[in-house]
Design an enzyme around this catalytic site. Structure first.
Site, PDB file in Angstrom:
ATOM      1  N   ARG A 292       0.821  -1.207   0.000  1.00 19.78           N
ATOM      2  CA  ARG A 292       0.000   0.000   0.000  1.00 19.78           C
ATOM      3  C   ARG A 292       0.858   1.262   0.000  1.00 19.78           C
ATOM      4  NH1 ARG A 292      -5.106   0.552   0.785  1.00 19.78           N
ATOM      5  NH2 ARG A 292      -4.854   2.416   2.103  1.00 19.78           N
TER       6      ARG A 292
ATOM      7  N   PHE B  89      -0.028   5.531  11.211  1.00 20.17           N
ATOM      8  CA  PHE B  89      -0.746   4.423  10.586  1.00 20.17           C
ATOM      9  C   PHE B  89      -0.144   4.055   9.235  1.00 20.17           C
ATOM     10  CE2 PHE B  89      -3.537   5.970  13.830  1.00 20.17           C
ATOM     11  CZ  PHE B  89      -4.146   4.832  14.317  1.00 20.17           C
ATOM     12  N   GLU B  90      -0.444   4.795   8.185  1.00 17.77           N
ATOM     13  CA  GLU B  90       0.100   4.483   6.861  1.00 17.77           C
ATOM     14  C   GLU B  90       0.839   5.690   6.312  1.00 17.77           C
ATOM     15  OE1 GLU B  90      -2.303   0.854   4.843  1.00 17.77           O
ATOM     16  OE2 GLU B  90      -3.021   2.865   4.352  1.00 17.77           O
ATOM     17  N   GLN B  91       2.124   5.686   6.536  1.00 14.02           N
ATOM     18  CA  GLN B  91       2.993   6.770   6.086  1.00 14.02           C
ATOM     19  C   GLN B  91       3.939   6.228   5.016  1.00 14.02           C
ATOM     20  OE1 GLN B  91       6.382   9.848   7.870  1.00 14.02           O
ATOM     21  NE2 GLN B  91       5.213   8.554   9.271  1.00 14.02           N
TER      22      GLN B  91
END
Length: 539
Positions: free
Chosen positions: A354, A377-379
């Site tokens: 991702r 979280f999503e970096q």
């Protein structure tokens, strides 16, 4: 002539070293905190030359740190070998600030270091810094420090009562569970903050080494021993085996948290973490590193540093005369392989697809703009450790944003409160620009400053970005594709804030500085940025 071990043996962010020998092979496991995959394992045949060979926690079932705060995640692993297996014990810490830690401990195993590691076995959550001791009678014992939340012990200002001794309980491989009574076997010395336990046995004595004093400038390795595994433990005549706490002039500071090891011919060493502060602010820009000291057993049955005293040495004798393999001062990649080069890591998520791809645009590292720089979280940030006090990094980015909510670039990064970044983004009036985002340790708010305000307009095409760090100073550079002259961007920034002591200060964070590429798209459209090259060069 005997070769010399030059400390630190693992430069850059490599703390809490657990060392293990199998035959003629040595392995050191170190903490990785929120960086993925979890745990770094280095290998050596001579204690002089070390190579990174594995990061074993690589699946969501083993480790998922999405949402873990900065400086949480994998704390203080313990690596051992018994019964034909390597055993790795680790903590996943889910909370940092406030009274609680929420520290969950696990065991994974593998017949080889390089192979796939097992699914984790959950052990307990009573405290962090777990270790596993394999006794000579075949029994196995699990240790960890016990966390007491009933104190005013907040992240960055630890209080002694929160570190409530070292717990011991038997581990049963058959049932894969802890059995028998839980015993608090060691309260530590007056230094306080007892953690990082490791047991070994010699001449009928159980020797216990622990870390105390916190992981800052009062850090120590404390040693104690007992005839029985559950104590009582008597303290070393010096109390501390290794420490620099009373010697601010020593080049190796913050010495503590390590483990004992013997060579095949009976020579003895002890690992420890260390930091090398830069003047004038005494900030360790390379984080907590790994060092190794030569030790000797004396007639009183206690271990001592071979060179005397308690202060760690930079140069210590190696077990034998071996050639020192020089490491390259420049490492570069064009991202031509479908695999991410081994020196790189990312943050928290077990789902890297991702965040980035090396196959969607072959020859480039494609980062998908996800959450903001500093997200828990999503970096989309792919980076490598800073290993030198002075270095230069260069990259080339192909990125065409259509809103100021999309950005990509190069960053000197520690956490959400401590970073500098040179950024390609969009400005409503200037069009595509190159600018600077900076967060100078603003805790707890994480507010950015913009040293060149809206930035400088850039023509169409790829943009070359660079940063040069010389001790405490950072300068960004850029030029458009087709040009050869690097243009400085903005003022000289404080690189030293990207350190353990920067911003919030000692004990407020304890990982290390990274240099890497990032992209974010807070519009939620996952705008991609392609990076065609990355180089790191010591200066």
């Amino acid at each position: 002539m005997v070769a010399t071990i030059r400390n630190p043996i693992l430069p850059g962010f490599n703390p809490d070293p657990s060392i293990c020998r199998v035959g003629d092979d040595y392995y050191i496991a170190t903490s990785t905190f929120e960086w993925y995959p979890g745990v770094q394992i280095h290998h050596s045949r001579d204690l002089v030359n070390w190579t990174l060979v594995r990061r074993p926690l690589e699946r969501a079932s083993q480790l998922d740190m999405r949402g873990n705060p900065d400086s949480c995640g994998v704390w203080a692993p313990c690596l051992s070998y018994a019964d034909g297996l390597f055993w790795l014990v680790y903590t996943d810490v889910k909370r940092f600030d406030g009274n609680f830690k929420d520290a969950h401990n696990y065991i994974v195993t593998s017949p080889t270091i390089e192979g796939e590691w097992s699914e984790p076995i959950y052990i307990n959550s009573s405290g962090f810094d777990p270790s596993l001791f394999h006794d000579d009678d075949g029994r196995k014992w699990f240790l960890n420090m016990q966390w007491n939340h009933r104190t005013e012990s907040y992240g960055g200002a630890p209080k002694h009562p929160a570190f409530d001794g070292i717990l011991l309980q038997e581990w049963d491989p058959a049932s894969k569970s802890l059995i028998g009574p839980i015993r608090n076997i060691f309260a530590g010395s007056t230094q306080g903050l007892v953690e990082g336990p490791h047991l070994f046995k010699r001449d009928g004595w159980y020797y216990l080494t622990t870390a105390e004093g916190g992981t800052g400038y009062d850090h120590v390795v404390t040693m104690a021993r007992s005839r029985t595994i559950d104590g009582p433990y008597e303290m070393h005549p010096q109390v501390h085996l290794i420490t620099s706490k009373d010697h601010p002039e020593a080049p190796l500071q913050r010495a503590g948290h390590g483990q004992y090891i013997e060579t095949p011919d009976g020579q003895v060493y002890h690992t420890h973490l260390t930091g090398r502060p830069l003047a004038p602010h005494r900030r360790c820009t390379l984080g907590r590193e790994t060092a190794l000291q030569k030790c000797v057993w004396k007639e009183d049955g206690w271990l001592y540093l071979e060179h005397g005293g308690v202060v760690p040495a930079v140069d210590v004798p190696a077990p034998a005369d071996v050639a020192v393999i020089a490491k390259p001062t420049k490492v570069a990649t064009d991202f031509d392989s479908p695999d991410l080069p081994f020196e790189f890591q990312w943050l928290r998520t077990p789902v890297p697809a991702r965040l980035f791809s090396l196959t969607e645009n072959p020859g480039s590292l494609r980062l998908f703009g996800r959450e903001s720089i500093g997200s828990w979280f999503e970096q989309s940030l792919v980076a490598r450790r800073q290993e030198h006090h002075s270095f230069r990094v260069e990259t080339v980015v192909d990125f065409d944003p259509d809103t100021y909510q999309q950005a990509a670039g190069l960053t000197h990064y520690y956490n959400r409160h401590k970073f500098h970044a040179v950024v390609v983004t969009l400005h409503e009036k200037l069009g595509r620009v190159v600018t600077i985002f900076s967060c100078d340790g603003d805790f707890p708010h994480g507010r950015m400053t913009f040293p060149v305000e809206s930035g400088e307009a850039v023509p169409a095409g790829r943009v070359h970005l660079a940063m040069e760090i010389r001790d405490n100073d950072l300068q960004f550079f850029w030029h458009a594709d087709g040009f050869r002259v690097w243009r400085p961007l903005g003022p000289v920034l404080d690189a030293g804030v990207v350190s353990d002591e920067g911003g919030r200060g000692e004990h407020g964070s304890f990982t290390g500085a990274f240099a890497g590429m990032f992209a974010f798209d807070t519009s939620g459209r996952a705008k991609a940025a392609d990076f065609d090259r990355f180089s790191y060069e010591a200066l």
